[in-house]
Write a protein that holds these residues in place. Sequence first.
Motif, PDB file in Angstrom:
ATOM      1  N   LEU A  17       0.339  -1.460  -0.013  1.00 10.72           N
ATOM      2  CA  LEU A  17       0.098  -0.020   0.233  1.00 10.72           C
ATOM      3  C   LEU A  17       0.652   1.320   0.365  1.00 10.72           C
ATOM      4  O   LEU A  17       0.655   2.621  -0.301  1.00 10.72           O
ATOM      5  N   ASN A  18       2.210   0.841   0.786  1.00 11.91           N
ATOM      6  CA  ASN A  18       3.266   2.645   0.852  1.00 11.91           C
ATOM      7  C   ASN A  18       3.067   2.639  -0.719  1.00 11.91           C
ATOM      8  O   ASN A  18       3.581   4.040  -1.412  1.00 11.91           O
ATOM      9  N   GLU A  21       0.860   3.895  -2.934  1.00  9.77           N
ATOM     10  CA  GLU A  21       0.987   6.141  -2.350  1.00  9.77           C
ATOM     11  C   GLU A  21       1.656   6.581  -3.067  1.00  9.77           C
ATOM     12  O   GLU A  21       1.595   7.791  -3.235  1.00  9.77           O
ATOM     13  N   GLY A  24       1.454   7.004  -6.346  1.00  5.78           N
ATOM     14  CA  GLY A  24       0.450   7.882  -6.323  1.00  5.78           C
ATOM     15  C   GLY A  24       0.761   9.443  -6.561  1.00  5.78           C
ATOM     16  O   GLY A  24       0.248  10.520  -7.539  1.00  5.78           O
ATOM     17  N   GLN A 108      -4.140  -2.002  -9.050  1.00  6.25           N
ATOM     18  CA  GLN A 108      -5.077  -1.514  -8.152  1.00  6.25           C
ATOM     19  C   GLN A 108      -5.846  -2.443  -8.808  1.00  6.25           C
ATOM     20  O   GLN A 108      -6.718  -2.917  -7.322  1.00  6.25           O
ATOM     21  N   PHE A 124      -7.248   2.151   1.517  1.00  9.81           N
ATOM     22  CA  PHE A 124      -6.358   2.779   0.068  1.00  9.81           C
ATOM     23  C   PHE A 124      -6.976   3.204  -0.632  1.00  9.81           C
ATOM     24  O   PHE A 124      -7.437   3.928  -1.443  1.00  9.81           O
ATOM     25  N   ALA A 128      -8.950  10.629   1.537  1.00 14.42           N
ATOM     26  CA  ALA A 128      -8.482  11.050   2.337  1.00 14.42           C
ATOM     27  C   ALA A 128      -8.883  11.028   3.374  1.00 14.42           C
ATOM     28  O   ALA A 128      -9.202  10.788   4.724  1.00 14.42           O
ATOM     29  N   ARG A 131     -10.700   7.688   5.233  1.00 16.24           N
ATOM     30  CA  ARG A 131     -10.222   6.904   5.285  1.00 16.24           C
ATOM     31  C   ARG A 131     -10.557   6.669   6.802  1.00 16.24           C
ATOM     32  O   ARG A 131     -10.484   5.216   7.770  1.00 16.24           O
ATOM     33  N   ARG A 199     -12.069   6.067  -5.770  1.00 14.07           N
ATOM     34  CA  ARG A 199     -11.120   6.416  -4.470  1.00 14.07           C
ATOM     35  C   ARG A 199     -12.801   7.262  -4.546  1.00 14.07           C
ATOM     36  O   ARG A 199     -13.683   7.333  -2.704  1.00 14.07           O
ATOM     37  N   GLY A 299       1.545   8.109   4.218  1.00  6.55           N
ATOM     38  CA  GLY A 299      -0.401   8.623   3.566  1.00  6.55           C
ATOM     39  C   GLY A 299      -0.581   9.106   2.490  1.00  6.55           C
ATOM     40  O   GLY A 299      -2.007   9.630   2.949  1.00  6.55           O
ATOM     41  N   HIS A 301      -2.984  10.834  -0.307  1.00  2.00           N
ATOM     42  CA  HIS A 301      -3.853  10.455  -1.293  1.00  2.00           C
ATOM     43  C   HIS A 301      -4.375  11.318  -2.611  1.00  2.00           C
ATOM     44  O   HIS A 301      -4.345  12.501  -2.782  1.00  2.00           O
ATOM     45  N   HIS A 302      -5.292  10.589  -3.070  1.00  2.88           N
ATOM     46  CA  HIS A 302      -5.311  11.788  -4.227  1.00  2.88           C
ATOM     47  C   HIS A 302      -6.737  12.764  -4.063  1.00  2.88           C
ATOM     48  O   HIS A 302      -7.184  12.709  -2.583  1.00  2.88           O
TER      49      HIS A 302
END
Length: 354
Positions: A17-18, A21, A24, A108, A124, A128, A131, A199, A299, A301-302
């Motif tokens: 997941l890191n 991110e 992204g 994804q 995830f 943001a 979450r 998301r 962390g 996020h979009h």
Amino acid sequence: MTEAVVDDIVAVLPPLLNALEALGFFQRHLHPPAFASVMNAIGSPDEALQAARAAIGDWPEQFAGLRERLDRACNETLAAFAGIREVERGNGDLVAVFRALRHLPRAQEALYPLAVQFPPVSSFFLNAANRGNAELLSRLEGGASENTGIFHDHNEPGSRGGFSVYVPEYYTPDRTMPLVMALHGGSGNGRGFLWSWLRDARSLGAILVAPTAIGPTWALMGDDADTPNLMRILETVRSRWSIDVSRMLLTGMSDGGTFCYVTGARRCFALHPSCAGVGDLPSADGGGGERQAPPAPAGLHHPRQARLDVSGADRTADAGDALYRRRRRDLSGDRRPQSHLSARDQRGAAGLAE
């Protein structure tokens, strides 16, 4: 699950997941003159993922499906990093970077079905702001039903003219939902572009449709075969799910954003081509030199929020007519398109001062 399987999952999910991110972040802040500083900002999460991936042992046969998805998500993520690292070493150009980033939506897509089993994966795939939304996470716990989740209609890799749909898992037919139709950029496809909006659609409650152009890109010039296809797709979706026709959004990226101006379907949607293209961003001193990206906090996020309240759609469509005519005149010119990046992303990519 056996203790060994649980231990492997606990070990591999955080670095996976890191790493996603970080990709992204890289994708949002990518700017050729700032390539080195953006790479420095994301660090080396691929190394941690590679080590965790290599340490996974053999699993019992009954977990073969889970293992296949986890392996594919890891492998696609590592393939994206491998392509970017090659360019970092001087072996490639911007086209090679874009080619490497094609692995991100594939990772994804492989990972998403695990959201119902693993809360960190479910979180995830939220924006943001949501979450930590316990009520929303609770509504998502049941997973997809027959009429919710992700669907692909003649939209296999390499195919043209099909579409992909995401319907939030908490959708019920007795309550209408807004619809977002998101058009990919040139040489892209809807199956991959779906993940640019998923998301937000999952967090805010919207049905998401990501079509694929019939040709290599959208019909910006000449005969328009795409508009009738978009209308067919819209009717197909409306016949299966309950859509709030007062809140339908047509948006796109690059060529897809331009086609929002061009297509006659603009009269059926609230026109919102906010992603019509990315212009060069000025540096802090107005020059064109190297621009530093900020450190990437954990962390990221979009940042984009789906704009689903589209009151005044008729006025927007009228404005779209004028924009459409102006765009037709400008298609062969050198007028620079307006940036679609948020203010936060502009600061991140360009190192702009507040």
